[in-house]
Design a protein around this motif. Structure first.
Motif, PDB file in Angstrom:
ATOM      1  N   PRO A 293      77.219  49.166  50.410  1.00 53.48           N
ATOM      2  CA  PRO A 293      75.882  48.759  50.865  1.00 53.48           C
ATOM      3  C   PRO A 293      75.783  48.475  52.362  1.00 53.48           C
ATOM      4  CG  PRO A 293      76.450  47.629  48.831  1.00 53.48           C
ATOM      5  CD  PRO A 293      77.703  48.302  49.311  1.00 53.48           C
ATOM      6  N   LEU A 294      76.918  48.350  53.038  1.00 57.36           N
ATOM      7  CA  LEU A 294      76.882  48.092  54.478  1.00 57.36           C
ATOM      8  C   LEU A 294      76.376  49.302  55.260  1.00 57.36           C
ATOM      9  CD1 LEU A 294      80.346  46.321  54.930  1.00 57.36           C
ATOM     10  CD2 LEU A 294      78.105  45.230  55.163  1.00 57.36           C
ATOM     11  N   PHE A 295      76.738  50.494  54.807  1.00 56.10           N
ATOM     12  CA  PHE A 295      76.479  51.658  55.660  1.00 56.10           C
ATOM     13  C   PHE A 295      76.052  52.925  54.909  1.00 56.10           C
ATOM     14  CE2 PHE A 295      81.019  51.167  54.793  1.00 56.10           C
ATOM     15  CZ  PHE A 295      81.277  52.326  54.086  1.00 56.10           C
ATOM     16  N   THR A 296      76.150  52.943  53.588  1.00 56.84           N
ATOM     17  CA  THR A 296      75.814  54.162  52.852  1.00 56.84           C
ATOM     18  C   THR A 296      74.345  54.529  53.075  1.00 56.84           C
ATOM     19  OG1 THR A 296      77.431  53.704  51.132  1.00 56.84           O
ATOM     20  CG2 THR A 296      75.662  55.195  50.562  1.00 56.84           C
ATOM     21  N   GLY A 297      74.095  55.813  53.247  1.00 58.77           N
ATOM     22  CA  GLY A 297      72.719  56.281  53.393  1.00 58.77           C
ATOM     23  C   GLY A 297      72.336  56.520  54.839  1.00 58.77           C
TER      24      GLY A 297
ATOM     25  N   PHE B  22      80.744  46.917  59.818  1.00 62.36           N
ATOM     26  CA  PHE B  22      81.546  45.691  59.914  1.00 62.36           C
ATOM     27  C   PHE B  22      82.920  45.961  60.521  1.00 62.36           C
ATOM     28  CE2 PHE B  22      84.050  42.103  58.801  1.00 62.36           C
ATOM     29  CZ  PHE B  22      83.183  41.039  58.613  1.00 62.36           C
ATOM     30  N   THR B  23      83.669  46.896  59.942  1.00 64.78           N
ATOM     31  CA  THR B  23      85.050  47.113  60.396  1.00 64.78           C
ATOM     32  C   THR B  23      85.105  47.600  61.840  1.00 64.78           C
ATOM     33  OG1 THR B  23      84.969  49.309  59.378  1.00 64.78           O
ATOM     34  CG2 THR B  23      85.934  47.545  58.077  1.00 64.78           C
ATOM     35  N   ARG B  24      84.087  48.354  62.268  1.00 66.89           N
ATOM     36  CA  ARG B  24      84.082  48.836  63.652  1.00 66.89           C
ATOM     37  C   ARG B  24      84.012  47.659  64.630  1.00 66.89           C
ATOM     38  NH1 ARG B  24      78.862  51.812  65.338  1.00 66.89           N
ATOM     39  NH2 ARG B  24      79.325  52.985  63.428  1.00 66.89           N
ATOM     40  N   HIS B  25      83.263  46.628  64.272  1.00 69.72           N
ATOM     41  CA  HIS B  25      83.110  45.490  65.175  1.00 69.72           C
ATOM     42  C   HIS B  25      84.396  44.670  65.293  1.00 69.72           C
ATOM     43  CE1 HIS B  25      78.930  46.083  66.034  1.00 69.72           C
ATOM     44  NE2 HIS B  25      78.557  45.985  64.764  1.00 69.72           N
ATOM     45  N   PHE B  26      85.253  44.764  64.281  1.00 69.34           N
ATOM     46  CA  PHE B  26      86.493  43.981  64.326  1.00 69.34           C
ATOM     47  C   PHE B  26      87.730  44.855  64.559  1.00 69.34           C
ATOM     48  CE2 PHE B  26      83.570  41.148  62.165  1.00 69.34           C
ATOM     49  CZ  PHE B  26      83.875  39.919  62.744  1.00 69.34           C
ATOM     50  N   TYR B  27      87.487  46.114  64.881  1.00 69.59           N
ATOM     51  CA  TYR B  27      88.613  47.011  65.136  1.00 69.59           C
ATOM     52  C   TYR B  27      89.309  46.631  66.441  1.00 69.59           C
ATOM     53  CZ  TYR B  27      91.194  51.220  66.447  1.00 69.59           C
ATOM     54  OH  TYR B  27      92.168  52.095  66.837  1.00 69.59           O
ATOM     55  N   VAL B  28      90.609  46.531  66.378  1.00 68.85           N
ATOM     56  CA  VAL B  28      91.414  46.229  67.568  1.00 68.85           C
ATOM     57  C   VAL B  28      92.359  47.406  67.803  1.00 68.85           C
ATOM     58  CG1 VAL B  28      93.079  44.667  68.629  1.00 68.85           C
ATOM     59  CG2 VAL B  28      91.284  43.745  67.143  1.00 68.85           C
TER      60      VAL B  28
ATOM     61  N   LEU C 154      78.875  37.777  61.376  1.00 71.42           N
ATOM     62  CA  LEU C 154      79.916  38.567  60.724  1.00 71.42           C
ATOM     63  C   LEU C 154      81.216  37.793  60.825  1.00 71.42           C
ATOM     64  CD1 LEU C 154      79.192  42.216  61.992  1.00 71.42           C
ATOM     65  CD2 LEU C 154      78.228  41.019  60.023  1.00 71.42           C
ATOM     66  N   LEU C 155      81.825  37.499  59.680  1.00 72.60           N
ATOM     67  CA  LEU C 155      83.052  36.704  59.656  1.00 72.60           C
ATOM     68  C   LEU C 155      84.150  37.504  58.955  1.00 72.60           C
ATOM     69  CD1 LEU C 155      83.267  32.909  58.792  1.00 72.60           C
ATOM     70  CD2 LEU C 155      85.017  34.503  58.035  1.00 72.60           C
ATOM     71  N   ASP C 156      85.253  37.681  59.625  1.00 77.24           N
ATOM     72  CA  ASP C 156      86.368  38.464  59.090  1.00 77.24           C
ATOM     73  C   ASP C 156      87.401  37.526  58.471  1.00 77.24           C
ATOM     74  OD1 ASP C 156      88.328  40.243  58.482  1.00 77.24           O
ATOM     75  OD2 ASP C 156      88.774  40.850  60.544  1.00 77.24           O
ATOM     76  N   ALA C 157      87.392  37.435  57.130  1.00 75.08           N
ATOM     77  CA  ALA C 157      88.346  36.572  56.418  1.00 75.08           C
ATOM     78  C   ALA C 157      89.379  37.401  55.663  1.00 75.08           C
ATOM     79  CB  ALA C 157      87.589  35.657  55.451  1.00 75.08           C
TER      80      ALA C 157
ATOM     81  N   TRP D 235      66.204  37.808  56.935  1.00 75.25           N
ATOM     82  CA  TRP D 235      66.765  37.131  55.767  1.00 75.25           C
ATOM     83  C   TRP D 235      68.294  37.139  55.757  1.00 75.25           C
ATOM     84  CZ3 TRP D 235      63.037  40.147  52.069  1.00 75.25           C
ATOM     85  CH2 TRP D 235      61.761  39.555  52.113  1.00 75.25           C
ATOM     86  N   LEU D 236      68.906  38.082  56.459  1.00 70.84           N
ATOM     87  CA  LEU D 236      70.367  38.183  56.408  1.00 70.84           C
ATOM     88  C   LEU D 236      70.982  37.156  57.354  1.00 70.84           C
ATOM     89  CD1 LEU D 236      72.871  39.588  55.313  1.00 70.84           C
ATOM     90  CD2 LEU D 236      72.657  41.283  57.153  1.00 70.84           C
ATOM     91  N   GLU D 237      71.641  36.158  56.770  1.00 70.27           N
ATOM     92  CA  GLU D 237      72.267  35.104  57.573  1.00 70.27           C
ATOM     93  C   GLU D 237      73.675  35.498  57.991  1.00 70.27           C
ATOM     94  OE1 GLU D 237      71.975  30.672  56.608  1.00 70.27           O
ATOM     95  OE2 GLU D 237      74.032  31.139  55.987  1.00 70.27           O
ATOM     96  N   GLY D 238      74.445  36.049  57.063  1.00 69.34           N
ATOM     97  CA  GLY D 238      75.813  36.394  57.411  1.00 69.34           C
ATOM     98  C   GLY D 238      76.486  37.258  56.368  1.00 69.34           C
ATOM     99  N   ILE D 239      77.584  37.899  56.784  1.00 68.76           N
ATOM    100  CA  ILE D 239      78.419  38.700  55.891  1.00 68.76           C
ATOM    101  C   ILE D 239      79.864  38.284  56.122  1.00 68.76           C
ATOM    102  CG2 ILE D 239      79.235  41.023  55.326  1.00 68.76           C
ATOM    103  CD1 ILE D 239      76.510  42.089  56.112  1.00 68.76           C
ATOM    104  N   VAL D 240      80.567  38.022  55.043  1.00 66.56           N
ATOM    105  CA  VAL D 240      81.967  37.591  55.114  1.00 66.56           C
ATOM    106  C   VAL D 240      82.832  38.656  54.451  1.00 66.56           C
ATOM    107  CG1 VAL D 240      83.634  35.813  54.461  1.00 66.56           C
ATOM    108  CG2 VAL D 240      81.282  35.161  55.060  1.00 66.56           C
ATOM    109  N   ALA D 241      83.773  39.209  55.208  1.00 67.47           N
ATOM    110  CA  ALA D 241      84.707  40.194  54.657  1.00 67.47           C
ATOM    111  C   ALA D 241      85.865  39.465  53.984  1.00 67.47           C
ATOM    112  CB  ALA D 241      85.232  41.098  55.763  1.00 67.47           C
ATOM    113  N   LEU D 242      86.141  39.810  52.746  1.00 70.60           N
ATOM    114  CA  LEU D 242      87.200  39.167  51.958  1.00 70.60           C
ATOM    115  C   LEU D 242      88.448  40.043  51.933  1.00 70.60           C
ATOM    116  CD1 LEU D 242      84.979  38.070  48.936  1.00 70.60           C
ATOM    117  CD2 LEU D 242      85.716  36.648  50.848  1.00 70.60           C
TER     118      LEU D 242
END
Length: 662
Positions: free
Chosen positions: A356-360, A626-632, A416-419, A378-385
């Motif tokens: 749902p993050l990027f499909t379409g 999401f992953t692009r923003h946290f790519y190192v 966006l929180l990377d956990a 409405w979107l406050e945050g997304i946490v990657a598990l």
């Protein structure tokens, strides 16, 4: 309760499988074990008030009044049983075990009977009795100590989940469709409710919670516990809906035991048969099944989408048929309480996989749903598990946290929180679950989410790299169409004549054999402009006595046959403007906060100066990479280092081989 204790209780219940072996397939064990476990739990819960209920029943029996309210009061629960039987007594009378057990079930209040009906319990009783197993099974469960003072409701949830997991393994199903790991639920509830902790302590506070895919009810129980821990006097009303009958029955019985209204737990499909139509709730949370198609309810959903639009639940758009995740989210958002004069509103938490993050693509159903959510703020945050956190999938998962009452400092922003690195390894895997969250890690993630704005702004914050905050429009983009002109040179070859013979427009316009014969004198000729080519073709046709057909289809087919793409060729024009070359057409995603013409000048024109944007084809899209923003970026190791390592390994192998051959 320790893991060993709830496993011990589950083992006791599952030991009935030893009795069933041979008469039942392994995949059917759960059809006996689950309802008997529920029945035994109900019996243990009612045991302390059993005499009072029977006394009340005898007092009102035969009178023309509704005795149910008196019986519920006597039992201390929303359900009761007016039979003098018990499982132990039934087991001690093998000859009448079936008759007495069915009478015992029939003596329950209607809401408890409905739970047993979902298991098709009467059919199992008959089957066990025919196999001469019923009294033995009843006796085994009569010895299972599930008294509330020994096994709390929270602990009982673990027992049920362990049994469902085993049942799912035996029947080759996915246990994770029915329940979510408890530590994942705890974190989810923390993120959902933590911002409201102060408000939840207000005396007399009343809160409603909905899970439209509630499974066995673990999320509802956790939300209720979180609120009552902060305020023991708070009133928490839980609501749910579940499609799987066994899971629904466990959830319903669990809510009855906890004093919740069992009528709030609806059975059926939340999409086609919304059990809470028109309802609005303070908190909504769910872990809907990942990537499950909605083909079975396609007609109902499309009808609501087309006829009701935004007055219904799915006005923002419909995702592709093979994944209904975003339908669940729209369903939940439709049940948020409105904010009036700064009061009211709701908070929503849902578990998704990455799709749902990027499909379409831009303006697809998924993209329009994301756009609708983000533009409404409405979107406050997304946490990657971490991956491998759930029983039925090893893939990465995400919490989406949404609300229609953001705090002022969060307005217009998304966290966006990377956990993904917050986990501990399990000693023994359970299905696909090989990792879990420790209490310390749950507290760390909860705290970091709460201070996300500060952590993202402060480079010195120890978790600065794990949090990013973006403005809403950072997730929007324009899908622009970059065109380049069609450039052609013109020539007549044997291949050209073959194409002309096969062309339908040419065949329709004239005699193709006569036409191609007329052009044979031009074989090997070439022209740099369309005018020169056309003049030569007209002359050849005139000399052969062939008339030039009128109409655009003939000329287009002729150009397609004798025109050859050439970077140095003549630019073809349509009404005085360059004609775009479909083969050179390109698409670019330009952030919403950037001017597309400036983007073209900077990124495209230096490489292809003749390009332009066809603004009529521009589309708006939204995605959350999401992953692009946290790519190192990690640079590759130096070749010399890799070479040295290979040589060392070769030397080690040679040494080992020499030892073998000596």
């Amino acid at each position: 309760m320790s893991t060993s204790k709830h496993t011990e209780l589950a083992n006791h219940a599952w030991s009935v499988a030893d009795l069933l072996r041979g008469d039942y397939k392994q995949s059917d064990y759960g059809k006996v074990i689950l309802p008997f476990t529920v029945l035994r739990r109900l019996e243990c819960v009612l045991a302390p008030t059993k005499d009072r209920v029977l006394e009340t029943y005898d007092r009102f029996k035969g009178k023309d009044i509704d005795v149910s309210k008196f019986l519920r009061k006597a039992s201390g629960h929303s359900f009761y049983n007016v039979s003098g039987y018990s499982l132990k007594a039934i087991a001690n009378d093998p000859a009448y075990a079936a008759k007495n057990l069915l009478a015992y079930i029939g003596a329950f209040s209607e809401n408890a009977q409905e739970v047993m009906d979902r298991y098709d319990f009467a059919a199992q009783v008959k089957r066990l009795d025919n196999a001469n197993l019923l009294y033995q099974v009843v006796g085994r469960f009569a010895d299972l100590d599930l008294r509330p003072e020994v096994v709390s409701n929270h602990q009982m949830g673990y027992v049920f989940e362990e049994l469902i997991r085993r049942f799912a393994e035996q029947s080759n199903e996915t246990a994770g469709e029915h329940f979510t790991p408890r530590e994942v639920i705890e974190l989810m509830v923390n993120l959902l409710l933590a911002p409201d902790d102060d408000a939840l302590t207000v005396p007399g506070v009343v809160r409603t919670v909905l899970d439209p895919a509630c499974g066995t009810g673990g999320m509802l129980s956790a939300a209720e516990e979180h609120i009552t821990q902060h305020n023991p006097n708070a009133t928490v009303q839980v609501f749910g809906q579940e499609l799987n009958p066994e899971s629904w029955a466990i959830c319903r019985s669990d809510m009855m035991i906890k004093g919740q209204d069992p009528e709030n737990i609806k059975f059926g499909n939340s999409f086609s048969d919304d059990g809470h139509r028109g309802g609005q709730f303070d908190y909504l949370l769910a872990n809907p099944p990942f990537g499950v198609e909605w083909k079975k309810v396609k007609d109902e959903i499309e009808r609501e989408y087309e006829t009701l639009g935004f007055s219904g639940r799915f006005g923002a758009g419909l995702p592709r048929i093979n994944d209904g995740s975003l339908l669940f989210l729209q369903h939940m958002l439709s049940k948020m309480k409105p904010v009036v004069d700064g009061k009211g509103g709701s908070r929503v938490a849902i578990v998704f996989n990455g799709s749902p993050l990027f499909t379409g693509a831009a303006e697809s159903g998924e993209s329009r749903i994301r756009q609708w959510i983000i533009e409404n703020d409405w979107l406050e945050g997304i946490v990657a598990l971490p991956d491998q956190l759930f029983y039925n999938t090893g893939i990465s998962t995400y919490f989406w946290i949404l609300t229609n009452r953001k705090s002022p400092d969060h307005e217009g922003k998304v966290i966006l929180l990377d956990a993904r690195e917050h986990f501990a390894k399990m000693r023994k895997s359970l299905g696909d679950k090989r990792k879990y969250l420790t209490p310390v890690q749950i507290a760390e993630i909860t705290r970091l989410y709460g201070e996300a704005l500060h952590a993202a702004q402060d480079p010195e914050h120890p978790q600065h790299g794990k949090v990013k905050v973006f403005d809403n429009d950072a997730f929007g983009y324009r899908r622009i169409t970059v065109e380049r002109p069609l450039k052609l040179r013109f020539e007549v070859t044997d291949e050209t004549l073959a194409h002309l013979r096969e062309s339908k427009p040419i065949q329709k316009a004239l005699d193709v054999e006569v036409f191609t014969a007329a052009l044979k004198p031009l074989l090997g000729k070439a022209w740099t402009t369309k005018r020169a080519a056309w003049d030569a073709v007209r002359l050849a046709m005139a000399e052969a006595g062939v008339l030039w057909p009128s109409g655009a289809p003939f000329q287009k087919a002729l150009r397609d046959a004798i025109g050859v793409r050439d970077p140095e060729g003549e630019v073809q024009l349509v009404k005085g403007a360059p004609e775009p070359d479909a083969d050179l057409r390109d698409f670019e995603n330009v952030p919403l906060n950037e001017d597309v013409d400036e983007y073209l000048s900077r990124e495209v024109l230096p490489h292809v100066p003749d390009a332009w944007i066809d603004h009529s084809k521009t589309k708006i899209g939204y995605e959350i990479p999401f992953t692009r923003h946290f790519y190192v970026y990690k640079p590759p190791r130096p070749l010399a280092e890799i070479d040295a390592e290979l040589k060392a390994l070769e030397a080690e192998i040679q040494s080992l081989l020499s030892e073998v051959t000596e």
